[in-house]
Design a protein around this motif. Structure first.
Motif, PDB file in Angstrom:
ATOM      1  N   LEU A 195     -25.665 -40.777  -3.532  1.00 52.32           N
ATOM      2  CA  LEU A 195     -25.780 -40.197  -4.862  1.00 52.32           C
ATOM      3  C   LEU A 195     -25.394 -38.723  -4.900  1.00 52.32           C
ATOM      4  O   LEU A 195     -24.782 -38.266  -5.874  1.00 52.32           O
ATOM      5  CB  LEU A 195     -27.216 -40.378  -5.392  1.00 52.32           C
ATOM      6  CG  LEU A 195     -27.480 -41.654  -6.182  1.00 52.32           C
ATOM      7  CD1 LEU A 195     -27.218 -42.898  -5.354  1.00 52.32           C
ATOM      8  CD2 LEU A 195     -28.902 -41.680  -6.733  1.00 52.32           C
ATOM      9  N   ASP A 196     -25.729 -37.963  -3.851  1.00 55.14           N
ATOM     10  CA  ASP A 196     -25.344 -36.551  -3.858  1.00 55.14           C
ATOM     11  C   ASP A 196     -23.837 -36.397  -3.778  1.00 55.14           C
ATOM     12  O   ASP A 196     -23.249 -35.487  -4.400  1.00 55.14           O
ATOM     13  CB  ASP A 196     -26.039 -35.791  -2.725  1.00 55.14           C
ATOM     14  CG  ASP A 196     -25.783 -36.390  -1.352  1.00 55.14           C
ATOM     15  OD1 ASP A 196     -25.242 -37.510  -1.257  1.00 55.14           O
ATOM     16  OD2 ASP A 196     -26.124 -35.727  -0.341  1.00 55.14           O
ATOM     17  N   ALA A 197     -23.165 -37.296  -3.053  1.00 53.82           N
ATOM     18  CA  ALA A 197     -21.709 -37.256  -2.983  1.00 53.82           C
ATOM     19  C   ALA A 197     -21.087 -37.650  -4.317  1.00 53.82           C
ATOM     20  O   ALA A 197     -20.054 -37.097  -4.712  1.00 53.82           O
ATOM     21  CB  ALA A 197     -21.202 -38.181  -1.874  1.00 53.82           C
ATOM     22  N   VAL A 198     -21.708 -38.583  -5.010  1.00 50.80           N
ATOM     23  CA  VAL A 198     -21.232 -38.977  -6.346  1.00 50.80           C
ATOM     24  C   VAL A 198     -21.257 -37.769  -7.274  1.00 50.80           C
ATOM     25  O   VAL A 198     -20.271 -37.470  -7.964  1.00 50.80           O
ATOM     26  CB  VAL A 198     -22.106 -40.111  -6.916  1.00 50.80           C
ATOM     27  CG1 VAL A 198     -21.788 -40.345  -8.389  1.00 50.80           C
ATOM     28  CG2 VAL A 198     -21.893 -41.395  -6.129  1.00 50.80           C
ATOM     29  N   ALA A 199     -22.371 -37.057  -7.296  1.00 50.06           N
ATOM     30  CA  ALA A 199     -22.507 -35.905  -8.182  1.00 50.06           C
ATOM     31  C   ALA A 199     -21.517 -34.808  -7.829  1.00 50.06           C
ATOM     32  O   ALA A 199     -20.867 -34.227  -8.714  1.00 50.06           O
ATOM     33  CB  ALA A 199     -23.942 -35.370  -8.124  1.00 50.06           C
ATOM     34  N   ALA A 200     -21.375 -34.516  -6.536  1.00 46.06           N
ATOM     35  CA  ALA A 200     -20.476 -33.446  -6.105  1.00 46.06           C
ATOM     36  C   ALA A 200     -19.018 -33.785  -6.432  1.00 46.06           C
ATOM     37  O   ALA A 200     -18.265 -32.934  -6.928  1.00 46.06           O
ATOM     38  CB  ALA A 200     -20.637 -33.192  -4.607  1.00 46.06           C
ATOM     39  N   PHE A 201     -18.620 -35.039  -6.173  1.00 46.76           N
ATOM     40  CA  PHE A 201     -17.234 -35.415  -6.435  1.00 46.76           C
ATOM     41  C   PHE A 201     -16.949 -35.447  -7.932  1.00 46.76           C
ATOM     42  O   PHE A 201     -15.871 -35.040  -8.383  1.00 46.76           O
ATOM     43  CB  PHE A 201     -16.930 -36.774  -5.818  1.00 46.76           C
ATOM     44  CG  PHE A 201     -15.466 -37.149  -5.865  1.00 46.76           C
ATOM     45  CD1 PHE A 201     -14.578 -36.626  -4.952  1.00 46.76           C
ATOM     46  CD2 PHE A 201     -14.986 -38.002  -6.854  1.00 46.76           C
ATOM     47  CE1 PHE A 201     -13.222 -36.947  -5.002  1.00 46.76           C
ATOM     48  CE2 PHE A 201     -13.643 -38.326  -6.913  1.00 46.76           C
ATOM     49  CZ  PHE A 201     -12.757 -37.799  -5.982  1.00 46.76           C
TER      50      PHE A 201
END
Length: 321
Positions: A195-201
């Motif tokens: 989820l953190d990678a989803v938000a960052a991307f």
């Protein structure tokens, strides 16, 4: 009322503490007598209930999610929750906030259809993880635990768009894939993004689109460039540590699409998330009939043939069946 507990939930229970399986069994008995004891989770047909770990030996506080149907209950989600023991007033306030969040988000217009989607995603993912557990333990161990409803709601607020119910359910089951020996478990050795990678991307691509929009103001309509849309939610990356390409879910259409930072064409991706997961499960169950990609094994990890490193081809063992 019949209460069913999915095998992966039993596995998680055994890992959380010696008293958790018994606590789960006790909860199942309570649900059989009172199917509506849970609170709305914000997902159609899915309720959550908490278990006080102090009532059982070697058991943390638990959050349990279940699907209620007319003749049965299916326990789908289980996770430990912080044992901070807030006051009664704080607990009631938290429950009210969770319910307001669930009611405040726009849900699909047809609750019955959404409830079917919940079951379809959960069943397809159960087939995939069941296969991984039996045949590719390295890949199974690389899957992260499911996210909490609060974490999914926080991501939704961060993105500023409604996350489709099918993606919410998937993240409640597994919140990312760290890769078995570096390979994701989805076709093409892709990996479900944390989820953190989803938000960052998502922020990265929206910033890129904002720059293009500035330039688009001076471009003709035919020359305007779209690199990202606000309704595109990144879901699957090329690999656990490689987001140069991947798949997004268009919240507006419900279909998956492909992104690439190599300026490759978008390709033809007309799957919904449900059909994508179901086809993945089908290819694992019947590899001889697989058409898009071929699953195999390297050691204890699932590796798909289409994206295998040539140096590893000699170690790759195709599946039969």
């Amino acid at each position: 009322m019949k209460v069913e507990i999915q095998p992966d939930v039993r596995d998680i229970a055994a890992q959380l503490g010696a008293g958790v399986p018994y606590a789960l069994k006790a909860l199942a008995g309570q649900l059989a007598d009172d199917p509506g004891m849970g609170r709305p989770s914000g997902l159609p047909g899915v309720l959550t209930v908490t278990v006080d770990g102090n009532m059982f030996e070697d058991c943390p506080d638990l959050s349990v999610g279940y699907i209620r149907e007319p003749d049965r209950i299916e326990i789908r989600f289980l996770r430990a929750t912080p044992s901070t023991e807030p006051s009664t007033d704080a607990q009631e306030q938290e429950q009210e906030q969770e319910q307001e969040q669930g009611q405040g988000r726009d849900q699909p217009g047809d609750p019955a259809t959404a409830a079917v989607t919940v079951r379809e995603v959960a069943e397809a993912w159960r087939r995939i993880t069941g296969w991984l557990k039996r045949n590719a333990p390295g890949s199974y161990a690389a899957l992260r635990a499911g996210a909490s409803p609060a974490a999914v709601a926080a991501l939704e607020e961060d993105l500023g768009i409604q996350i489709p119910v099918e993606l919410q359910v998937l993240w409640l089951l597994t919140a990312g894939d760290d890769g078995g020996d570096g390979w994701g478990c989805l076709p093409g050795n892709r990996a479900l993004m944390p989820l953190d990678a989803v938000a960052a991307f998502y922020r990265l691509m929206m910033d890129a689109q904002a720059r293009e929009d500035t330039l688009n103001a001076d471009r003709s309509e035919d020359d305007r460039i779209t690199v990202w849309k606000a309704t595109w939610i990144p879901v699957v990356a090329l690999g656990p540590a490689d987001s140069t390409s991947g798949l997004y879910l268009d919240a507006a259409s419900g279909y998956l699409g492909r992104w690439s930072r190599y300026n490759e064409g978008p390709g033809e991706v007309l799957d919904t998330l449900v059909t994508y997961l179901e086809e993945t499960a089908d290819m694992l169950d019947s590899p001889a009939l697989a058409t898009r990609d071929k699953p195999g094994l390297i050691g204890g990890a699932l590796v798909w043939l289409s994206s295998i490193d040539p140096a590893q081809e000699g170690r790759w063992q195709p599946l039969t069946g």
